[in-house]
Design an enzyme around this catalytic site. Structure first.
Site, PDB file in Angstrom:
ATOM      1  CB  SER A 124      -0.735  -0.038   1.001  1.00 16.41           C
ATOM      2  OG  SER A 124      -1.659   1.370   1.471  1.00 16.41           O
ATOM      3  CE1 TYR A 148      -3.867  -2.360   5.423  1.00 14.29           C
ATOM      4  CE2 TYR A 148      -3.178  -0.022   4.735  1.00 14.29           C
ATOM      5  CZ  TYR A 148      -3.594  -1.597   4.556  1.00 14.29           C
ATOM      6  OH  TYR A 148      -3.694  -1.715   3.235  1.00 14.29           O
ATOM      7  CE  LYS A 152      -1.590  -4.513   3.375  1.00  6.52           C
ATOM      8  NZ  LYS A 152      -2.068  -5.812   2.662  1.00  6.52           N
TER       9      LYS A 152
HETATM   10  N1  UFG Z   1     -12.569  11.526   3.310  1.00  3.21           N
HETATM   11  C1  UFG Z   1     -13.817  12.383   3.625  1.00  3.21           C
HETATM   12  N2  UFG Z   1     -14.670  11.821   4.197  1.00  3.21           N
HETATM   13  C2  UFG Z   1     -14.910  10.547   4.237  1.00  3.21           C
HETATM   14  C3  UFG Z   1     -13.982   9.609   4.082  1.00  3.21           C
HETATM   15  C4  UFG Z   1     -12.925  10.131   3.433  1.00  3.21           C
HETATM   16  O1  UFG Z   1     -13.584  13.550   3.457  1.00  3.21           O
HETATM   17  O2  UFG Z   1     -16.113  10.022   5.018  1.00  3.21           O
HETATM   18  C5  UFG Z   1     -11.389  12.137   2.540  1.00  3.21           C
HETATM   19  C6  UFG Z   1     -10.130  11.688   3.306  1.00  3.21           C
HETATM   20  O3  UFG Z   1     -10.097  12.893   4.360  1.00  3.21           O
HETATM   21  C7  UFG Z   1      -9.048  11.912   2.299  1.00  3.21           C
HETATM   22  C8  UFG Z   1     -10.095  11.250   1.027  1.00  3.21           C
HETATM   23  O4  UFG Z   1     -11.397  11.474   1.410  1.00  3.21           O
HETATM   24  O5  UFG Z   1      -8.725  13.264   1.957  1.00  3.21           O
HETATM   25  C9  UFG Z   1      -9.775   9.689   0.906  1.00  3.21           C
HETATM   26  O6  UFG Z   1      -9.993   8.934   1.863  1.00  3.21           O
HETATM   27  P1  UFG Z   1      -9.997   7.559   2.168  1.00  3.21           P
HETATM   28  O7  UFG Z   1     -10.281   6.985   3.393  1.00  3.21           O
HETATM   29  O8  UFG Z   1     -10.804   6.931   0.857  1.00  3.21           O
HETATM   30  O9  UFG Z   1      -8.507   7.199   1.553  1.00  3.21           O
HETATM   31  P2  UFG Z   1      -7.333   7.385   2.134  1.00  3.21           P
HETATM   32  O10 UFG Z   1      -6.226   7.980   1.207  1.00  3.21           O
HETATM   33  O11 UFG Z   1      -7.163   8.197   3.625  1.00  3.21           O
HETATM   34  O12 UFG Z   1      -6.624   5.679   2.614  1.00  3.21           O
HETATM   35  C10 UFG Z   1      -6.415   5.031   1.851  1.00  3.21           C
HETATM   36  C11 UFG Z   1      -6.558   3.578   1.998  1.00  3.21           C
HETATM   37  C12 UFG Z   1      -5.658   3.196   3.075  1.00  3.21           C
HETATM   38  C13 UFG Z   1      -4.651   3.262   2.661  1.00  3.21           C
HETATM   39  C14 UFG Z   1      -4.325   4.782   2.216  1.00  3.21           C
HETATM   40  C15 UFG Z   1      -2.932   5.039   1.931  1.00  3.21           C
HETATM   41  O13 UFG Z   1      -8.099   3.371   2.713  1.00  3.21           O
HETATM   42  O14 UFG Z   1      -6.044   1.557   3.304  1.00  3.21           O
HETATM   43  O15 UFG Z   1      -5.123   5.013   1.184  1.00  3.21           O
HETATM   44  O16 UFG Z   1      -2.512   4.455   0.404  1.00  3.21           O
HETATM   45  F1  UFG Z   1      -3.643   3.090   3.689  1.00  3.21           F
END
Ligand code: UFG
Length: 337
Positions: A124, A148, A152
Site C-alpha cells: 500500500s 496497518y 505492510k
Molecule cells: N474523506 C472524507 N470523508 C469520508 C472519507 C474520506 O472527507 O467520509 C477524505 C479523506 O480525508 C481523504 C480522502 O477522502 O482526503 C480519501 O480518504 P480514504 O479514506 O478513501 O482514503 P485514504 O487515502 O485515507 O486511505 C487509503 C486506504 C488506506 C491506505 C491509504 C494510503 O483506505 O488503506 O489510502 O494508501 F492506507
C-alpha cells in the site's frame, strides 16, 4: 499458469481472479470468507465464463495452506488476504500483526514447502506515510504512521530478505494508491460492512439515499480547494497491474516494489461532483474537522510501473464513478429486496 490467490474472494482479489481466468490461467482461490460473500466465486465464474477452484482457508493456518499449495502446485501466488482498516488497526494492533505479518510468513513458508517462489504482494502507498514529495517515487523513505502501514512495510521487508536468502524468489510488492469502482458487470464490487471508512463507498451510499450526507474531513489543507487530494485508480486497472506483475516475476528474479496509481489526483470535492454527474443524484456534504492521521496529498509517480510492468491505468474518473454507482445501485436493490 496455475496461480493461487489468497483473499481471492475479496474486493481487489475477486477482480484480479476475473482477469486471470479471462487470460486463461488456472486459479485456486484461498479465502477465509471472513470479509467476502460466499457467492463471490460463482459471480466470478459468471463474468469470466469459467470457474476458479476454491478452498476456505485462513491465512494464519500454515498446515491448511501447505496442504492447499502442495496439492495445487501453483507456479505463482498473488497475496491479497489481510486486514485493511486503518482505524481498526490502531485499536487492534496485535490482531493486525497476527493476520497481516504472521499470516504472510505462514504463506511464504507454505510456498517454500510447495516449491513455489513467485509472489505478488498487496502492499500500500500507506508505507510512505506523510510524503516529502509528490508524486511519490518508490525510492521515497518508508515511514508508515499506523499499525496497518507498519504491517505492510514489515511484510515487504520479509519478502526482500527472503529474496536475498533464496535466489529462486521472484516477487513484486505492489504499492496501491486508492482503489475505487467495481467490475462493469455490477456482479462484483466493494461491499463494506457497517459505516464505510473510505470516501468512494461513503459517497455512493449518500447518492443512493442510505446516508443523509457526506462529512468532508477538512477544507484547510494546502491543496487547490483545501480538501484532500488522492490518486484514485479503477479496481479493474489495478487488477490488470497484477497480471503484468505476474509476468514480471516470470522474466526476472529478485524483489521489487512498484507503485500502482495513475499519477493524477482528485480532491474530495472533485470526487463528489464527479459522482453527482455519474449518478444524477445529489451528494450533500458538510465540512467537518480533519481526520487524525490524514495527509493533504497522495499521488503515485507511475513511471516505474510503466517501465517495469509495461502497464498504465486506462479508466478515467467518469468510469470509476459510473461503475461504483451501478454496483451501489445493485447492492441497494439487493438489500431492499
Ligand atoms: N474523506 C472524507 N470523508 C469520508 C472519507 C474520506 O472527507 O467520509 C477524505 C479523506 O480525508 C481523504 C480522502 O477522502 O482526503 C480519501 O480518504 P480514504 O479514506 O478513501 O482514503 P485514504 O487515502 O485515507 O486511505 C487509503 C486506504 C488506506 C491506505 C491509504 C494510503 O483506505 O488503506 O489510502 O494508501 F492506507
Amino acid at each position: 499458469m496455475r496461480v493461487a490467490v489468497t483473499g481471492g474472494a475479496g474486493y481487489i482479489g475477486s477482480h484480479t481472479v476475473v482477469c486471470l481466468l479471462e487470460a486463461g490461467h488456472e486459479v485456486l482461490i484461498l479465502d477465509s470468507f471472513a470479509n467476502a460473500a460466499p457467492d463471490v466465486p460463482d459471480r466470478i465464474a459468471g463474468i469470466a465464463g469459467q470457474s476458479a477452484q476454491v478452498m476456505r482457508v485462513d491465512i494464519t493456518d500454515r498446515p491448511a495452506l501447505t496442504d492447499a499449495l502442495t496439492g495445487f502446485r501453483p507456479e505463482a501466488v498473488l497475496h491479497f488476504a489481510g486486514l485493511k482498516a486503518v482505524g481498526e488497526a490502531v485499536e487492534m494492533p496485535l490482531e493486525y500483526y497476527r493476520v497481516n505479518v504472521a499470516g504472510s510468513l505462514e504463506l511464504m513458508r507454505a510456498m517454500e514447502a510447495a516449491g513455489c517462489h513467485r509472489l505478488v504482494f498487496s502492499s500500500s502507498a500507506t508505507v510512505y506515510g506523510d510524503p516529502d514529495v509528490v508524486p511519490i517515487p518508490e525510492t521515497h523513505a518508508l515511514r508508515p504512521t499506523n499499525p496497518y502501514g507498519h504491517s505492510k512495510r514489515m511484510v515487504e521487508q520479509v519478502i526482500e530478505d527472503w529474496g536475498v536468502a533464496n535466489p529462486a524468489v521472484a516477487a513484486v510488492n505492489l504499492r496501491y494508491f486508492n482503489p475505487v469502482g467495481a467490475h462493469g458487470s455490477a456482479q462484483i464490487g466493494e461491499a463494506p460492512q457497517g459505516v464505510p471508512n473510505n470516501l468512494m463507498p461513503y459517497v455512493a451510499q449518500v447518492a443512493v439515499g442510505e446516508r443523509p450526507h457526506l462529512s468532508v474531513f477538512g477544507d484547510d489543507y494546502d491543496t487547490p480547494d483545501g480538501t484532500g487530494v488522492r490518486d484514485y485508480i479503477h479496481v479493474v486497472d489495478l487488477a490488470q497491474a497484477h497480471l503484468a506483475a505476474l509476468d514480471l516475476t516470470g522474466r526476472e528474479g529478485g524483489v521489487q516494489a512498484i507503485n500502482v496509481g495513475t499519477g493524477r489526483g482528485y480532491s474530495v470535492l472533485e470526487m463528489v461532483r464527479a459522482f453527482e454527474t455519474a449518478s444524477g443524484r445529489p451528494v450533500p456534504y458538510e465540512i467537518i474537522a480533519r481526520r487524525p492521521g490524514d495527509i493533504a496529498t497522495s499521488l503515485a509517480d507511475p513511471s516505474l510501473s510503466a517501465a517495469r510492468l509495461g502497464w498504465k491505468a486506462e479508466r478515467d474518473l467518469e468510469a470509476m464513478c459510473r461503475d461504483a454507482w451501478v454496483w451501489q445501485s445493485y447492492l441497494a436493490g439487493k438489500n431492499s429486496g
